[in-house]
Enzyme design. Structure first.
Site, PDB file in Angstrom:
ATOM      1  N   TYR A   1      11.718   8.386   0.938  1.00 18.56           N
ATOM      2  CA  TYR A   1      11.581   7.325  -0.061  1.00 18.56           C
ATOM      3  C   TYR A   1      12.237   7.631  -1.416  1.00 18.56           C
ATOM      4  O   TYR A   1      12.159   6.812  -2.327  1.00 18.56           O
ATOM      5  CB  TYR A   1      10.090   7.015  -0.280  1.00 18.56           C
ATOM      6  CG  TYR A   1       9.406   6.526   0.984  1.00 18.56           C
ATOM      7  CD1 TYR A   1       9.843   5.375   1.637  1.00 18.56           C
ATOM      8  CD2 TYR A   1       8.340   7.227   1.544  1.00 18.56           C
ATOM      9  CE1 TYR A   1       9.237   4.930   2.801  1.00 18.56           C
ATOM     10  CE2 TYR A   1       7.721   6.788   2.712  1.00 18.56           C
ATOM     11  CZ  TYR A   1       8.180   5.646   3.325  1.00 18.56           C
ATOM     12  OH  TYR A   1       7.580   5.205   4.481  1.00 18.56           O
TER      13      TYR A   1
ATOM     14  N   PRO B   1       0.785  -1.227   0.000  1.00 19.71           N
ATOM     15  CA  PRO B   1       0.000   0.000   0.000  1.00 19.71           C
ATOM     16  C   PRO B   1       0.822   1.284   0.000  1.00 19.71           C
ATOM     17  O   PRO B   1       1.838   1.390   0.686  1.00 19.71           O
ATOM     18  CB  PRO B   1      -0.834  -0.096   1.284  1.00 19.71           C
ATOM     19  CG  PRO B   1      -0.181  -1.142   2.111  1.00 19.71           C
ATOM     20  CD  PRO B   1       0.487  -2.084   1.154  1.00 19.71           C
ATOM     21  N   ASN B   2       0.332   2.222  -0.774  1.00 19.68           N
ATOM     22  CA  ASN B   2       0.858   3.591  -0.885  1.00 19.68           C
ATOM     23  C   ASN B   2       2.136   3.710  -1.705  1.00 19.68           C
ATOM     24  O   ASN B   2       2.592   4.815  -1.983  1.00 19.68           O
ATOM     25  CB  ASN B   2       1.052   4.240   0.502  1.00 19.68           C
ATOM     26  CG  ASN B   2      -0.257   4.356   1.258  1.00 19.68           C
ATOM     27  OD1 ASN B   2      -1.220   4.879   0.717  1.00 19.68           O
ATOM     28  ND2 ASN B   2      -0.320   3.829   2.463  1.00 19.68           N
TER      29      ASN B   2
ATOM     30  N   ARG C   1       5.591  12.323  -2.871  1.00 19.40           N
ATOM     31  CA  ARG C   1       5.629  12.851  -1.498  1.00 19.40           C
ATOM     32  C   ARG C   1       6.764  12.190  -0.727  1.00 19.40           C
ATOM     33  O   ARG C   1       7.224  11.123  -1.100  1.00 19.40           O
ATOM     34  CB  ARG C   1       4.314  12.534  -0.769  1.00 19.40           C
ATOM     35  CG  ARG C   1       3.181  13.331  -1.305  1.00 19.40           C
ATOM     36  CD  ARG C   1       1.961  13.202  -0.441  1.00 19.40           C
ATOM     37  NE  ARG C   1       0.858  13.893  -1.104  1.00 19.40           N
ATOM     38  CZ  ARG C   1       0.019  13.324  -1.951  1.00 19.40           C
ATOM     39  NH1 ARG C   1       0.120  12.060  -2.209  1.00 19.40           N
ATOM     40  NH2 ARG C   1      -0.923  14.022  -2.528  1.00 19.40           N
TER      41      ARG C   1
ATOM     42  N   HIS D   1      12.809  -3.187   1.644  1.00 20.05           N
ATOM     43  CA  HIS D   1      12.283  -1.891   2.086  1.00 20.05           C
ATOM     44  C   HIS D   1      13.200  -0.800   1.572  1.00 20.05           C
ATOM     45  O   HIS D   1      14.429  -0.930   1.655  1.00 20.05           O
ATOM     46  CB  HIS D   1      12.215  -1.812   3.617  1.00 20.05           C
ATOM     47  CG  HIS D   1      11.286  -2.815   4.199  1.00 20.05           C
ATOM     48  ND1 HIS D   1       9.924  -2.636   4.201  1.00 20.05           N
ATOM     49  CD2 HIS D   1      11.518  -4.026   4.749  1.00 20.05           C
ATOM     50  CE1 HIS D   1       9.359  -3.696   4.746  1.00 20.05           C
ATOM     51  NE2 HIS D   1      10.305  -4.558   5.078  1.00 20.05           N
TER      52      HIS D   1
ATOM     53  N   ALA E   1       3.362  -1.006   4.626  1.00 17.43           N
ATOM     54  CA  ALA E   1       2.835  -1.025   6.007  1.00 17.43           C
ATOM     55  C   ALA E   1       2.367  -2.417   6.428  1.00 17.43           C
ATOM     56  O   ALA E   1       2.364  -2.750   7.626  1.00 17.43           O
ATOM     57  CB  ALA E   1       1.699  -0.024   6.136  1.00 17.43           C
TER      58      ALA E   1
ATOM     59  N   GLU F   1      12.532  -9.960   0.995  1.00 18.92           N
ATOM     60  CA  GLU F   1      11.767  -8.785   1.438  1.00 18.92           C
ATOM     61  C   GLU F   1      12.627  -7.540   1.242  1.00 18.92           C
ATOM     62  O   GLU F   1      13.812  -7.544   1.586  1.00 18.92           O
ATOM     63  CB  GLU F   1      11.404  -8.957   2.914  1.00 18.92           C
ATOM     64  CG  GLU F   1      10.625  -7.792   3.511  1.00 18.92           C
ATOM     65  CD  GLU F   1      10.328  -8.018   5.007  1.00 18.92           C
ATOM     66  OE1 GLU F   1      10.580  -9.134   5.523  1.00 18.92           O
ATOM     67  OE2 GLU F   1       9.864  -7.064   5.649  1.00 18.92           O
TER      68      GLU F   1
ATOM     69  N   ARG G   1      13.765   3.867  12.087  1.00 14.84           N
ATOM     70  CA  ARG G   1      12.521   4.641  12.069  1.00 14.84           C
ATOM     71  C   ARG G   1      11.663   4.317  13.299  1.00 14.84           C
ATOM     72  O   ARG G   1      12.167   3.788  14.276  1.00 14.84           O
ATOM     73  CB  ARG G   1      11.790   4.381  10.743  1.00 14.84           C
ATOM     74  CG  ARG G   1      12.645   4.769   9.533  1.00 14.84           C
ATOM     75  CD  ARG G   1      11.898   4.638   8.243  1.00 14.84           C
ATOM     76  NE  ARG G   1      10.749   5.540   8.222  1.00 14.84           N
ATOM     77  CZ  ARG G   1       9.746   5.434   7.354  1.00 14.84           C
ATOM     78  NH1 ARG G   1       9.750   4.465   6.460  1.00 14.84           N
ATOM     79  NH2 ARG G   1       8.739   6.273   7.393  1.00 14.84           N
TER      80      ARG G   1
ATOM     81  N   ASN H   1       7.945  -5.840  -1.303  1.00 13.82           N
ATOM     82  CA  ASN H   1       7.970  -4.722  -0.362  1.00 13.82           C
ATOM     83  C   ASN H   1       6.539  -4.608   0.144  1.00 13.82           C
ATOM     84  O   ASN H   1       5.690  -4.008  -0.520  1.00 13.82           O
ATOM     85  CB  ASN H   1       8.411  -3.421  -1.030  1.00 13.82           C
ATOM     86  CG  ASN H   1       8.463  -2.272  -0.016  1.00 13.82           C
ATOM     87  OD1 ASN H   1       7.965  -2.405   1.102  1.00 13.82           O
ATOM     88  ND2 ASN H   1       9.062  -1.162  -0.403  1.00 13.82           N
TER      89      ASN H   1
HETATM   90  O1  CA2 Z   1      10.769   1.616   3.443  1.00 16.10           O
HETATM   91  C1  CA2 Z   1       9.871   0.969   2.879  1.00 16.10           C
HETATM   92  O2  CA2 Z   1       9.989   0.524   1.738  1.00 16.10           O
HETATM   93  C2  CA2 Z   1       8.542   0.746   3.596  1.00 16.10           C
HETATM   94  O3  CA2 Z   1       8.098  -0.571   3.269  1.00 16.10           O
HETATM   95  C3  CA2 Z   1       7.589   1.787   3.038  1.00 16.10           C
HETATM   96  C4  CA2 Z   1       6.219   1.790   3.729  1.00 16.10           C
HETATM   97  C5  CA2 Z   1       6.364   1.821   5.241  1.00 16.10           C
HETATM   98  O4  CA2 Z   1       5.095   1.679   5.854  1.00 16.10           O
HETATM   99  C6  CA2 Z   1       7.297   0.739   5.753  1.00 16.10           C
HETATM  100  O5  CA2 Z   1       7.429   0.875   7.149  1.00 16.10           O
HETATM  101  C7  CA2 Z   1       8.658   0.834   5.104  1.00 16.10           C
HETATM  102  C8  CA2 Z   1       5.396   2.991   3.292  1.00 16.10           C
HETATM  103  C9  CA2 Z   1       5.196   3.116   1.821  1.00 16.10           C
HETATM  104  C10 CA2 Z   1       4.490   4.414   1.579  1.00 16.10           C
HETATM  105  O6  CA2 Z   1       5.089   5.025   0.467  1.00 16.10           O
HETATM  106  C11 CA2 Z   1       4.854   6.353   0.280  1.00 16.10           C
HETATM  107  C12 CA2 Z   1       5.521   6.913  -0.782  1.00 16.10           C
HETATM  108  C13 CA2 Z   1       5.381   8.249  -1.046  1.00 16.10           C
HETATM  109  C14 CA2 Z   1       4.541   9.027  -0.271  1.00 16.10           C
HETATM  110  C15 CA2 Z   1       3.872   8.462   0.778  1.00 16.10           C
HETATM  111  C16 CA2 Z   1       4.009   7.108   1.046  1.00 16.10           C
END
Ligand code: CA2
Length: 155
Positions: free
Chosen positions: A24, A11-12, A19, A101, A78, A99, A108, A75
């Site tokens: 990221y 997700p996301n 953003r 990230h 969340a 896996e 974090r 990946n």
């Molecule tokens: O570091 C990673 O790849 C994560 O899997 C990214 C997840 C986070 O919940 C994990 O703890 C670590 C979040 C992905 C959300 O991606 C976004 C990208 C741009 C703007 C907002 C969110």
């Protein structure tokens, strides 16, 4: 026929590049897919790259990988920190999994330090941004090659 690696994004991650670039990076998910496709070609494997914001859809795709994909790179975003369903699906299909990230989840928030999915993963790569996906392709293709060589040596 060439091995296929299924690359799943949770997700996301469709928002990448729009953003939070300080966390990221500036690349979009399409940029990451392009880089994965290019590197996979060099390794002689195919890539099936997908993203979903829905846990059940990710679970369905993991099930469908049985008999189709030789390896999974995931990946879970969340869902890493919440999803026993994704863990169980990966354990059920018994496909070598890495896996990934983008960020170093251990630097974090406390709640990001634990991943349910890691229990089903051969290895975990975090903190290298999009390079993590490339390293995962390299690691999985090396694993697949070694497994094939072992099989050949047995027969
Ligand atoms: O570091 C990673 O790849 C994560 O899997 C990214 C997840 C986070 O919940 C994990 O703890 C670590 C979040 C992905 C959300 O991606 C976004 C990208 C741009 C703007 C907002 C969110």
């Amino acid at each position: 026929m060439a091995d296929t690696l299924l690359i799943l994004n949770g997700p996301n991650l469709n928002l990448l590049g729009t953003r939070q670039p300080e966390v990221y990076g500036r690349e979009t998910l399409a940029d990451i897919e392009g880089a994965c496709q290019q590197v996979a070609q060099g390794f002689g494997v195919q890539v099936d790259f997908r993203q979903s914001n829905h846990e059940g859809e990710l679970v369905d795709w993991i099930h469908e990988a049985r008999g189709r994909s030789s390896g999974i790179i995931i990946n879970p975003a969340a869902y890493s920190h919440t999803s026993v369903a994704i863990l169980d699906a990966l354990l059920a299909v018994e496909i070598p999994t890495v896996e990934v990230h983008l960020s170093n989840i251990h630097q974090r928030d406390e709640f990001r330090h634990h991943s349910y999915v890691s229990k089903a993963a051969k290895g975990v790569i975090c903190g290298f941004g999009s390079l993590g996906y490339i390293l995962a392709i390299q690691a999985l293709t090396a694993e697949l090659r070694a497994a094939k060589q072992q099989q050949m040596a047995k027969s």
